[in-house]
Design a protein around this motif. Structure first.
Motif, mmCIF file in Angstrom:
data_model
loop_
_atom_site.group_PDB
_atom_site.id
_atom_site.type_symbol
_atom_site.label_atom_id
_atom_site.label_comp_id
_atom_site.label_asym_id
_atom_site.label_seq_id
_atom_site.Cartn_x
_atom_site.Cartn_y
_atom_site.Cartn_z
ATOM 1 N N ARG B 281 61.163 65.536 35.138
ATOM 2 C CA ARG B 281 61.384 66.942 34.779
ATOM 3 C C ARG B 281 62.873 67.288 34.878
ATOM 4 O O ARG B 281 63.413 68.024 34.043
ATOM 5 C CB ARG B 281 60.563 67.873 35.688
ATOM 6 C CG ARG B 281 59.060 67.672 35.570
ATOM 7 C CD ARG B 281 58.299 68.771 34.871
ATOM 8 N NE ARG B 281 58.369 70.075 35.474
ATOM 9 C CZ ARG B 281 57.408 70.642 36.216
ATOM 10 N NH1 ARG B 281 56.325 69.949 36.509
ATOM 11 N NH2 ARG B 281 57.534 71.873 36.641
ATOM 12 N N GLU B 284 64.594 65.746 31.854
ATOM 13 C CA GLU B 284 64.326 66.491 30.625
ATOM 14 C C GLU B 284 65.150 67.773 30.568
ATOM 15 O O GLU B 284 65.737 68.116 29.544
ATOM 16 C CB GLU B 284 62.826 66.846 30.537
ATOM 17 C CG GLU B 284 61.947 65.653 30.219
ATOM 18 C CD GLU B 284 60.454 65.916 30.453
ATOM 19 O OE1 GLU B 284 59.662 64.994 30.194
ATOM 20 O OE2 GLU B 284 60.102 67.036 30.910
ATOM 21 N N LYS B 285 65.194 68.474 31.686
ATOM 22 C CA LYS B 285 65.907 69.751 31.703
ATOM 23 C C LYS B 285 67.412 69.507 31.550
ATOM 24 O O LYS B 285 68.112 70.279 30.876
ATOM 25 C CB LYS B 285 65.588 70.488 33.012
ATOM 26 C CG LYS B 285 65.355 71.974 32.853
ATOM 27 C CD LYS B 285 64.167 72.299 31.975
ATOM 28 C CE LYS B 285 64.267 73.710 31.439
ATOM 29 N NZ LYS B 285 63.217 74.018 30.470
ATOM 30 N N SER B 361 59.937 75.167 38.726
ATOM 31 C CA SER B 361 59.058 76.333 38.646
ATOM 32 C C SER B 361 59.031 76.895 37.232
ATOM 33 O O SER B 361 60.007 76.787 36.490
ATOM 34 C CB SER B 361 59.548 77.413 39.603
ATOM 35 O OG SER B 361 60.787 77.920 39.156
ATOM 36 N N GLU B 362 57.963 77.525 36.885
ATOM 37 C CA GLU B 362 57.816 78.245 35.617
ATOM 38 C C GLU B 362 58.345 77.440 34.422
ATOM 39 O O GLU B 362 59.052 77.984 33.563
ATOM 40 C CB GLU B 362 58.582 79.573 35.683
ATOM 41 C CG GLU B 362 58.175 80.444 36.870
ATOM 42 C CD GLU B 362 59.271 81.444 37.243
ATOM 43 O OE1 GLU B 362 58.980 82.640 37.230
ATOM 44 O OE2 GLU B 362 60.397 81.021 37.556
ATOM 45 N N SER B 363 58.050 76.142 34.394
ATOM 46 C CA SER B 363 58.513 75.249 33.320
ATOM 47 C C SER B 363 60.020 75.333 33.100
ATOM 48 O O SER B 363 60.505 75.178 31.979
ATOM 49 C CB SER B 363 57.803 75.571 32.001
ATOM 50 O OG SER B 363 56.414 75.579 32.196
ATOM 51 N N ASP B 368 66.326 77.968 31.195
ATOM 52 C CA ASP B 368 66.383 78.458 29.817
ATOM 53 C C ASP B 368 67.160 79.775 29.752
ATOM 54 O O ASP B 368 67.967 79.987 28.846
ATOM 55 C CB ASP B 368 64.966 78.681 29.264
ATOM 56 C CG ASP B 368 64.134 77.396 29.313
ATOM 57 O OD1 ASP B 368 64.742 76.313 29.437
ATOM 58 O OD2 ASP B 368 62.892 77.478 29.252
#
Lengths: 408, 408
Positions: B281, B284-285, B361-363, B368
């Motif tokens: 994760r 990816e971020k 958290s919260e994708s 974003d």
């Protein structure tokens, strides 16, 4: 929430201590950058408030707040104000004074330790003799040794030091005394005062708090060898503290932002009352605790009234009642006390902390509850002793007057 | 609640980072004795969970959790594993690696620093040459230097070290990498791994976290001179950590009990998912953030993909936009980023932290939002540039194709 059974116990140890709900709320402060203006403002206020707590108005003096425990203040002292091979006179009134001496010695100081009999404070005449016999860079005194609750009065010591060895730095371990004992940093010519956040200041543990005189700062500026520590280097931290006090960001190591907020809350609360009133309240509550002990026939470890601390009382237990048994019994009544701290006597005495929020809130109700839990436990112990004796056939014992009068 | 205007900003710096509400709640844990069974249980679990985070099953290895900042881990390394006069090879990829080297040198290590060009990672061939030329007690590498976001891959370094100088200890500064980059303590034969609580672990600042191999512990046991620090002495802390891990009380210095509870909460959350998933994760971020930067025509400081960190991205700003101006603009949009950290280039680049709770958290919604704030600011800057040019009469400029394509 906590299945261990101690979740709601009243914490009457000599640190950590009970915490004001406002201070605990500050611990949950949202994440923020240590460079943000908001945090700079908070940290700046903390440093300014510490000057007030230390009753210092000398702009040459400087407070430091560093992430770590009170113990880190010893390293800070040892690495900055004393150079390897220099002589330091350490007055020992217990475990913590002994450890401070070991810390100084670890950094290369040539230490001389004057240890006094358990429960007593240093004899000024002996200290004076020693100071006349040898030139000491620093005199280190533990204002209140948490392990024995012995208080060493600072003013007579300072006056004598000024008379016989004025160039010697006065270093005070105030971990168990700051915010519950009168300390006037400027007026008493203290050079280094180290403390922690979690005792009478009433903040959670996590901060080493140090106040340094202009004279001691000059000693660091003119030392021959650089300090041998990085994290405890005054030279590294000084510009950081100056910047933060000026409410500007600066960086050496990330400060524990939430605990700094908590310290802000506790100092705000402390300074909302005149300090004199705070010290008087501690003195009154300490007297109440000691009176209760006397009523229970228990003796304090610190025998002389002038050496009894206002923040913690160490007291001898009745023969047959160990500190472990006492602590379990009072814990069952919702109160946490502390055991003794001594390789030989540790289990024979216990310590009752009466400092900070537990003294200042609700007219000291928590202390009263603690005293009652102690009283019930000790009375219960006396009763069980009598029953044991009765069981063994000494029935006449019950009818005899007891040497100990137990108050209701 | 906070009048400074930053109270609700999203914190996307490379530490402190956003904190899970459960972790923040743990910060407000009621006062408790560090000797209480409840606290011993919590501290014990923390140490056990740290082994899992470090992917270590070696019972000879030992985690340490000490009150202080991540920086204290450097002192811990310098005073315990290296003796004065011993040689240490330091690989520098930025400000933090430089400071670690200075810390080692403060404690008397004979350091050799290999500094690489800004934004690059060490050339293994040069490191190998150096290790062959001189016998080094330790090789010190900053896994991710927070100041540049340059990641130095550990496995190739470890393989080379094992081949050419197996007796040299591998010391890793994982302050900006633990919990967001894959680290296998045992499998990669790391000897000392130091980190802090406030970065990808997602806990407030206040804890120095250190993992030590059995081999490195043996090095401490067999050293010739005692460590020169008290608070950072492994020998003093080792029995404390062993006792706590066994859920028994012990004492050297008071631990920051509330922050330990917070660490318990954050580790519980981290270990509730497979670590692989956590690292993926983050990867990816990080890729998303870097793609957005590319779309904005901005270059990352770390040029090679294999040297780009998954937790923080340092990126060059367009000419004319200072980091101070960028930070102010994104702060006005509710996002806190960090400026560059370099005496020369500091104002020319900024740093975007994408680690810990904000990613998990919260994708990753907060990331974003941060990207969007950055995008708007940079696009706004480009627009204002165009207008300036137009005002100056270069109206034809607007009709020409721009070299930078700005995504919507």
């Amino acid at each position: 929430m906590d299945s261990q059974g101690t979740r709601n116990s009243i914490l009457l140890t000599p640190g950590p201590t009970e915490i004001d709900p406002d201070v605990l709320r500050a611990m949950s402060h949202v994440a923020e950058s240590h460079f943000s203006q908001a945090f700079c403002n908070t940290f700046g206020d903390v440093l300014t408030m510490l000057r007030k707590l230390f009753q210092s108005e000398d702009p040459q003096a400087q407070p430091f707040v560093i992430g770590g425990s009170g113990t880190l203040g010893w390293d800070f002292t040892a690495t900055n104000f004393v150079e390897p091979g220099e002589s330091v006179l350490c007055l020992s009134t217990g475990f913590f004074a002994d450890a401070f001496e070991m810390c100084l010695s670890t950094y290369g100081a040539h230490t001389k330790k004057l240890t006094v009999p358990f429960g007593t404070a240093p004899d000024l005449a002996i200290v004076e003799e020693e100071l006349k016999a040898c030139r000491y860079k620093a005199l280190v005194v533990t204002h209140v040794d948490t392990s024995t609750s012995v208080l060493t009065p600072l003013q007579p010591l300072r006056n004598m030091l000024k008379r016989v060895s004025p160039e010697t730095l006065l270093v005070v371990d105030g971990v168990a005394s700051v915010a519950c004992e009168e300390i006037e940093f400027d007026a008493w010519n203290i050079d280094v005062l180290v403390t922690g956040s979690q005792k009478a200041i009433g903040c959670p543990p996590g901060l080493s708090i140090i106040m340094v005189s202009g004279r001691a700062l000059e000693v660091v500026r003119t030392r021959h060898s650089p300090p041998s520590s990085w994290y405890a280097s005054l030279t590294r931290w000084l510009p950081i503290m100056q910047k933060y006090e000026n409410k500007e960001p600066s960086y050496f190591a990330t400060p524990p932002t939430q605990v700094v907020h908590a310290l802000h809350a506790s100092l705000t609360s402390i300074l909302s009352l005149p300090l004199k009133e705070r010290f008087t309240r501690h003195q009154e509550k300490a007297t109440e605790v000691r009176s209760a002990l006397t009523e229970l026939g228990l003796k304090t470890v610190a025998l002389q009234p002038e050496n009894q601390s206002n923040g913690v009382t160490a007291f001898w237990l009745p023969e047959g009642l160990s500190s472990k048994a006492l602590l379990s019994a009072v814990l069952a009544k919702g109160v946490t006390l502390a055991a003794g701290m001594h390789p030989e006597h540790g289990s024979k005495y216990a310590r009752f902390g009466h400092m900070g929020y537990s003294v200042m809130s609700e007219s000291g109700l928590r202390i009263d509850i603690g005293v009652e839990a102690l009283r019930e436990t000790v009375v219960g112990f006396y009763e069980s002793q009598r029953q044991d004796i009765a069981t063994e056939g000494y029935t006449e014992f019950k009818n005899q007057p007891q040497s100990v009068t137990v108050g209701a």
